[in-house]
Motif scaffolding. Structure first.
Motif, mmCIF file in Angstrom:
data_model
loop_
_atom_site.group_PDB
_atom_site.id
_atom_site.type_symbol
_atom_site.label_atom_id
_atom_site.label_comp_id
_atom_site.label_asym_id
_atom_site.label_seq_id
_atom_site.Cartn_x
_atom_site.Cartn_y
_atom_site.Cartn_z
ATOM 1 N N ASN A 11 0.591 -1.263 -0.034
ATOM 2 C CA ASN A 11 0.140 -0.085 -0.132
ATOM 3 C C ASN A 11 0.939 1.136 -0.180
ATOM 4 O O ASN A 11 2.113 1.238 0.164
ATOM 5 N N PRO A 12 0.351 2.430 -0.188
ATOM 6 C CA PRO A 12 1.084 3.696 -0.399
ATOM 7 C C PRO A 12 2.215 3.821 1.232
ATOM 8 O O PRO A 12 3.153 4.437 0.810
ATOM 9 N N GLN A 13 1.633 3.340 2.342
ATOM 10 C CA GLN A 13 2.598 3.392 3.379
ATOM 11 C C GLN A 13 3.634 2.069 3.256
ATOM 12 O O GLN A 13 4.437 2.303 4.332
ATOM 13 N N GLY A 14 3.625 1.436 2.384
ATOM 14 C CA GLY A 14 4.639 0.294 2.340
ATOM 15 C C GLY A 14 4.379 -0.822 3.047
ATOM 16 O O GLY A 14 5.134 -1.621 3.316
ATOM 17 N N LYS A 15 2.936 -1.120 3.482
ATOM 18 C CA LYS A 15 2.487 -2.109 4.013
ATOM 19 C C LYS A 15 2.290 -3.318 3.242
ATOM 20 O O LYS A 15 1.465 -3.156 2.051
ATOM 21 N N THR A 39 -8.175 -5.174 -1.665
ATOM 22 C CA THR A 39 -6.996 -4.419 -1.283
ATOM 23 C C THR A 39 -5.708 -4.669 -2.358
ATOM 24 O O THR A 39 -5.364 -3.810 -2.543
ATOM 25 N N ASN A 43 -4.007 -1.394 -4.013
ATOM 26 C CA ASN A 43 -2.547 -1.307 -3.806
ATOM 27 C C ASN A 43 -2.017 -1.418 -5.318
ATOM 28 O O ASN A 43 -1.229 -0.486 -5.507
ATOM 29 N N SER A 46 -2.609 2.015 -7.094
ATOM 30 C CA SER A 46 -1.687 2.875 -6.601
ATOM 31 C C SER A 46 -0.286 2.638 -7.115
ATOM 32 O O SER A 46 0.441 3.727 -7.371
ATOM 33 N N SER A 47 0.320 1.732 -6.695
ATOM 34 C CA SER A 47 1.720 1.300 -7.041
ATOM 35 C C SER A 47 2.064 0.730 -8.484
ATOM 36 O O SER A 47 3.071 1.083 -9.153
#
Ligand SMILES: Cc1cc2nc3c(=O)[nH]c(=O)nc-3n(C[C@H](O)[C@H](O)[C@H](O)COP(=O)(O)O)c2cc1C
Length: 188
Positions: A11-15, A39, A43, A46-47
């Motif tokens: 995810n954008p926070q790196g999770k 999810t 993800n 966004s990535s």
């Protein structure tokens, strides 16, 4: 052809997020088809990247659907992402185009980098049984209880003849979760 894999995304926070996904392979393209809401889909949008993990430890498939998600991961080699340490091989992919759909969009991807980690050691019927049981679990709310029971009875034949400890643990997780959900459904 459809390959049953574990897709890892960030995810954008790196999770990191892990999800079993049937990847459609068409020539040199990989198509990931997540059902909304997902999810993995969020993800990926966004990535724009993911890792497709080829894995014979069926506990990971079963675990993703039964709350056992803490599997060791390592950083991908080219893209910003992670792969499963248990993977026999992994493929780092990037989205090249998207076919939008309200239920199940198609994310067309190309391979950026592929790595072999260890050899494939042959087919195992208990692994097939666990994968099929995990699919039943993911659809348990949409299928009649009699169908689930009769399919599990059939899957248990190959399972009982060929399972090792990993398959036994995975089978236990999936069949308990199915029982629980069927029990909840019959009392609601
Ligand atoms: C073998 C197997 C294959 C699956 N293939 C898909 C798939 O292609 N698309 C999908 O949306 N869910 C698939 N599922 C179910 C998902 O892994 C599960 O519902 C998961 O939670 C997906 O949502 P997420 O991206 O929010 O994690 C599959 C499950 C199993 C056991």
């Amino acid at each position: 052809m459809i390959q049953e894999t574990i897709v890892t995304t960030l995810n954008p926070q790196g999770k990191a997020h892990l999800a079993p996904m049937g990847i459609h392979v068409q020539n040199d393209e990989f198509i990931i088809l997540p059902f909304r809401p997902s999810t993995t889909l969020d993800n990926l949008l966004s990535s724009r990247t993911a890792v497709i993990n080829y894995c014979d430890d069926v506990r990971i498939f079963a675990g993703c659907l039964t709350g056992h998600r803490d599997w060791p991961l390592s950083s991908a080699e080219i893209i910003k992402g992670v792969f499963l340490n248990a993977a026999l091989a992994h493929c780092e992919v990037e989205i090249i185009r998207i076919e939008e759909d309200a239920i199940r969009p198609k994310l067309f991807c190309k391979a950026i980098h592929q790595v072999q980690h260890r050899p494939f050691e042959g087919f195992n019927r208990a692994q097939f049984s666990v994968l099929e049981a995990a699919i039943l679990l993911s659809r348990v709310n949409h299928l009649p209880i009699e169908k689930i029971e009769s399919e599990l009875k059939y899957l248990a034949i190959g399972f009982e003849k060929t399972a090792g400890p990993r398959e036994q643990e995975a089978w236990q997780w999936v069949t308990s979760a199915i029982q629980e959900k069927c029990h909840e459904a019959s009392h609601s």
